[in-house]
Every structure is written in structure tokens, then in C-alpha cells.
Design a protein around this motif. Structure first.
Motif, PDB file in Angstrom:
ATOM      1  N   VAL A 131     -31.474  18.564 -28.330  1.00 21.04           N
ATOM      2  CA  VAL A 131     -30.833  18.707 -29.644  1.00 21.04           C
ATOM      3  C   VAL A 131     -31.554  17.832 -30.662  1.00 21.04           C
ATOM      4  CG1 VAL A 131     -28.694  18.433 -30.954  1.00 21.04           C
ATOM      5  CG2 VAL A 131     -28.610  19.218 -28.571  1.00 21.04           C
ATOM      6  N   ALA A 132     -31.972  18.419 -31.759  1.00 18.13           N
ATOM      7  CA  ALA A 132     -32.650  17.679 -32.824  1.00 18.13           C
ATOM      8  C   ALA A 132     -31.654  16.807 -33.581  1.00 18.13           C
ATOM      9  CB  ALA A 132     -33.315  18.661 -33.783  1.00 18.13           C
ATOM     10  N   PRO A 133     -32.111  15.743 -34.243  1.00 21.45           N
ATOM     11  CA  PRO A 133     -31.203  14.948 -35.080  1.00 21.45           C
ATOM     12  C   PRO A 133     -30.473  15.838 -36.085  1.00 21.45           C
ATOM     13  CG  PRO A 133     -33.297  13.824 -34.831  1.00 21.45           C
ATOM     14  CD  PRO A 133     -33.480  15.180 -34.218  1.00 21.45           C
ATOM     15  N   GLY A 134     -29.171  15.643 -36.184  1.00 14.62           N
ATOM     16  CA  GLY A 134     -28.347  16.474 -37.057  1.00 14.62           C
ATOM     17  C   GLY A 134     -27.928  17.786 -36.419  1.00 14.62           C
ATOM     18  N   GLY A 135     -28.427  18.064 -35.206  1.00 14.02           N
ATOM     19  CA  GLY A 135     -28.131  19.326 -34.540  1.00 14.02           C
ATOM     20  C   GLY A 135     -26.874  19.263 -33.691  1.00 14.02           C
ATOM     21  N   HIS A 136     -26.545  20.389 -33.083  1.00 14.84           N
ATOM     22  CA  HIS A 136     -25.280  20.540 -32.368  1.00 14.84           C
ATOM     23  C   HIS A 136     -25.507  20.956 -30.919  1.00 14.84           C
ATOM     24  CE1 HIS A 136     -22.540  20.497 -35.975  1.00 14.84           C
ATOM     25  NE2 HIS A 136     -23.723  20.641 -36.539  1.00 14.84           N
ATOM     26  N   LEU A 137     -24.653  20.424 -30.042  1.00 17.54           N
ATOM     27  CA  LEU A 137     -24.612  20.806 -28.630  1.00 17.54           C
ATOM     28  C   LEU A 137     -23.240  21.409 -28.360  1.00 17.54           C
ATOM     29  CD1 LEU A 137     -25.699  20.765 -25.693  1.00 17.54           C
ATOM     30  CD2 LEU A 137     -24.719  18.466 -25.483  1.00 17.54           C
ATOM     31  N   LEU A 138     -23.234  22.626 -27.826  1.00 21.41           N
ATOM     32  CA  LEU A 138     -21.987  23.318 -27.523  1.00 21.41           C
ATOM     33  C   LEU A 138     -21.968  23.670 -26.039  1.00 21.41           C
ATOM     34  CD1 LEU A 138     -19.328  24.634 -28.418  1.00 21.41           C
ATOM     35  CD2 LEU A 138     -20.640  26.689 -29.023  1.00 21.41           C
ATOM     36  N   VAL A 139     -21.066  23.038 -25.301  1.00 20.44           N
ATOM     37  CA  VAL A 139     -20.913  23.283 -23.867  1.00 20.44           C
ATOM     38  C   VAL A 139     -19.513  23.830 -23.631  1.00 20.44           C
ATOM     39  CG1 VAL A 139     -20.962  22.283 -21.549  1.00 20.44           C
ATOM     40  CG2 VAL A 139     -22.496  21.389 -23.327  1.00 20.44           C
ATOM     41  N   VAL A 140     -19.424  25.060 -23.174  1.00 16.94           N
ATOM     42  CA  VAL A 140     -18.138  25.692 -22.885  1.00 16.94           C
ATOM     43  C   VAL A 140     -18.083  25.970 -21.392  1.00 16.94           C
ATOM     44  CG1 VAL A 140     -16.560  27.593 -23.421  1.00 16.94           C
ATOM     45  CG2 VAL A 140     -18.114  26.723 -25.193  1.00 16.94           C
ATOM     46  N   SER A 141     -17.013  25.503 -20.755  1.00 16.89           N
ATOM     47  CA  SER A 141     -16.933  25.541 -19.294  1.00 16.89           C
ATOM     48  C   SER A 141     -15.578  26.061 -18.842  1.00 16.89           C
ATOM     49  CB  SER A 141     -17.119  24.128 -18.721  1.00 16.89           C
ATOM     50  OG  SER A 141     -18.231  23.473 -19.297  1.00 16.89           O
ATOM     51  N   HIS A 142     -15.576  26.771 -17.732  1.00 15.11           N
ATOM     52  CA  HIS A 142     -14.312  27.162 -17.114  1.00 15.11           C
ATOM     53  C   HIS A 142     -13.620  25.917 -16.551  1.00 15.11           C
ATOM     54  CE1 HIS A 142     -15.085  31.362 -17.584  1.00 15.11           C
ATOM     55  NE2 HIS A 142     -16.095  31.397 -16.739  1.00 15.11           N
ATOM     56  N   TRP A 143     -12.305  25.861 -16.751  1.00 17.86           N
ATOM     57  CA  TRP A 143     -11.515  24.810 -16.131  1.00 17.86           C
ATOM     58  C   TRP A 143     -10.479  25.394 -15.177  1.00 17.86           C
ATOM     59  CZ3 TRP A 143     -11.034  20.792 -13.711  1.00 17.86           C
ATOM     60  CH2 TRP A 143      -9.860  20.046 -13.580  1.00 17.86           C
ATOM     61  N   SER A 144      -9.903  26.523 -15.523  1.00 15.17           N
ATOM     62  CA  SER A 144      -8.970  27.189 -14.617  1.00 15.17           C
ATOM     63  C   SER A 144      -9.229  28.691 -14.672  1.00 15.17           C
ATOM     64  CB  SER A 144      -7.522  26.886 -15.003  1.00 15.17           C
ATOM     65  OG  SER A 144      -7.188  27.494 -16.247  1.00 15.17           O
ATOM     66  N   VAL A 145      -8.681  29.402 -13.715  1.00 14.28           N
ATOM     67  CA  VAL A 145      -8.775  30.858 -13.680  1.00 14.28           C
ATOM     68  C   VAL A 145      -7.371  31.429 -13.824  1.00 14.28           C
ATOM     69  CG1 VAL A 145     -10.866  30.901 -12.277  1.00 14.28           C
ATOM     70  CG2 VAL A 145      -8.631  30.881 -11.152  1.00 14.28           C
ATOM     71  N   PRO A 146      -7.240  32.680 -14.280  1.00 15.74           N
ATOM     72  CA  PRO A 146      -5.902  33.282 -14.372  1.00 15.74           C
ATOM     73  C   PRO A 146      -5.214  33.315 -13.009  1.00 15.74           C
ATOM     74  CG  PRO A 146      -7.532  34.619 -15.521  1.00 15.74           C
ATOM     75  CD  PRO A 146      -8.289  33.586 -14.758  1.00 15.74           C
ATOM     76  N   SER A 147      -3.891  33.388 -13.020  1.00 18.49           N
ATOM     77  CA  SER A 147      -3.120  33.338 -11.778  1.00 18.49           C
ATOM     78  C   SER A 147      -3.478  34.473 -10.829  1.00 18.49           C
ATOM     79  CB  SER A 147      -1.621  33.374 -12.103  1.00 18.49           C
ATOM     80  OG  SER A 147      -1.312  34.535 -12.869  1.00 18.49           O
ATOM     81  N   TRP A 148      -3.937  35.615 -11.378  1.00 19.44           N
ATOM     82  CA  TRP A 148      -4.270  36.752 -10.526  1.00 19.44           C
ATOM     83  C   TRP A 148      -5.683  36.672  -9.945  1.00 19.44           C
ATOM     84  CZ3 TRP A 148      -8.443  38.693 -13.010  1.00 19.44           C
ATOM     85  CH2 TRP A 148      -8.484  38.600 -14.413  1.00 19.44           C
ATOM     86  N   HIS A 149      -6.452  35.682 -10.379  1.00 20.98           N
ATOM     87  CA  HIS A 149      -7.830  35.531  -9.918  1.00 20.98           C
ATOM     88  C   HIS A 149      -7.859  34.597  -8.711  1.00 20.98           C
ATOM     89  CE1 HIS A 149     -12.104  34.442  -9.968  1.00 20.98           C
ATOM     90  NE2 HIS A 149     -12.311  35.431 -10.795  1.00 20.98           N
TER      91      HIS A 149
END
Length: 214
Positions: A131-149
Motif C-alpha cells: 500500500v502506497a502512502p495515503g493508500g488503502h488496504l481492504l481485507v474482507v474475511s469470512h467469520w461465520s457461515v449461515p446456519s444451513w451451511h
């Protein structure tokens, strides 16, 4: 255990779509208001996120372990006329991280059933370094799954994942407090319906950080 390129090539060889998959909705909401620049999309799959960013003014490099996936992504970008703003390349991020600094580094659901312990954490640290100075890091992660999964990890599932907690995601980056600010660090709930029509709720962890200007 197969390598990531072998596993994901096998996955995409067996799973084909008539159309490209949907753009990750959190990518859309978290990039609203950002000035387009250069972007790195880690684990880009068949390119939906990378192409969406290109359509909105970003110059994008999409990376995936699967050569099959990146070839499909590049073909789709060229087919709809955005090949000049986005390019795709095959990298096994465990051993071959792309060089350069970017205004945005996006890692959407960067989980792998063939990752060795500590591998994902090392990749995320490389992502932060990119990430460059002034730039953004976006990390999206699973934490749980639906009850039917099936609960994860599940060795019987085609993509058996071990998920990390929100706290583990942040700690893994090993960020210096004086160099970063947290834009968003919270769980996002999404309602999902199973193929059989059963409702459920999944929780995803959204970690959006900005590197402070030098």
C-alpha cells in the motif's frame, strides 16, 4: 496436499459460469468516495471486482493462483472493452507476491483450503507493504457461515476453510500504529438463502485501513 495453483485450477476447471460472478458489495461501499488510482486485487478469481474497479477509473492488477481463472478474467475484460485499464496475472501468493505500491490493495475472502499455517498471515503482511502512502488496504474475511451451511472447517466440503477471528486478522498485519489509521473494523451481517430456500445469516469481517501520508 496440492499447491494453490493446482487446487484452484482444478476448482475452476470444474466450476464454470455462463456469466461472470457478482462484484463483492463491500468493495463497492468501501471504495465510494476514494479517488481512483492504482489497485491490486488479490485472489481476483474470474475478475469481477477488478473489472468493476477498472470501470470506475482505477488502473488494476488482478492476481490469482489459478491460470484458468486469470485467463477467463482477461478474456472477459477485453470482451467488454476494459482490457486497457485492467490486467491479470497468475501468482502463487505464498511464494510469488507482485512488486510495486498501489493506492488500493483489496483482499476479498482470501481464504485457501491448501494454505499451510501462517501462510495467509504472511500474504496479508505483504499486502500491507504494497500500500502506497495515503493508500488503502481492504481485507474482507469470512467469520461465520449461515446456519444451513456446513460449519468450517469441514474436510468434506469442496472448499474446506479455516477462518480467522477479527482480532487475528488485525494482529496478523503487524502494523505500526503511527503509520496507519483504521477506517472500518467491524462485522458485517448478510442474509443468505440456501439453494433449498432456507434463510440464514453470515458474518463477514471488514477491515479497512489507510496508510498515513509519509
Amino acid at each position: 496436499m496440492p499447491t494453490a495453483p493446482v487446487f484452484w485450477d482444478g476448482f475452476y476447471a470444474e466450476h464454470t459460469r455462463a456469466e461472470q460472478g457478482p462484484v463483492n458489495r463491500i468493495l463497492i461501499t468501501e471504495t465510494e468516495g476514494l479517488t481512483p488510482g492504482t489497485a491490486l486485487d488479490l485472489g481476483c478469481a474470474e475478475g469481477a471486482d477488478a473489472i468493476w474497479l477498472a470501470q470506475h477509473g482505477w488502473d488494476v492488477l488482478g492476481i490469482d493462483a489459478s491460470q484458468i481463472a486469470v485467463e477467463r478474467a482477461q478474456a472477459h475484460a477485453e470482451r467488454i472493452g476494459h482490457g486497457e485499464r485492467v490486467r491479470f496475472a497468475q501468482h502463487d501468493l505464498a511464494t510469488d507476491f507482485p512488486s510495486g505500491r498501489f493506492s488500493l490493495v483489496s483482499a476479498q475472502f482470501l481464504h485457501s483450503p491448501v494454505a499451510v499455517p501462517g501462510e495467509r498471515e504472511r500474504i496479508l503482511r505483504h499486502a500491507a507493504e504494497a500500500v502506497a502512502p495515503g493508500g488503502h488496504l481492504l481485507v474482507v474475511s469470512h467469520w461465520s457461515v449461515p446456519s444451513w451451511h456446513p460449519a468450517m472447517p469441514d474436510p468434506g466440503h469442496p472448499v474446506n476453510l479455516t477462518v480467522q477471528s477479527p482480532e487475528e486478522n488485525l494482529v496478523a498485519l503487524q502494523l505500526a500504529d503511527e503509520e496507519w489509521e483504521i477506517v472500518r473494523d467491524e462485522l458485517d451481517r448478510i442474509e443468505l438463502t440456501s439453494p433449498e430456500g432456507r434463510p440464514g445469516v453470515r458474518e463477514d469481517h471488514v477491515l479497512h485501513l489507510r496508510r498515513l501520508d509519509a
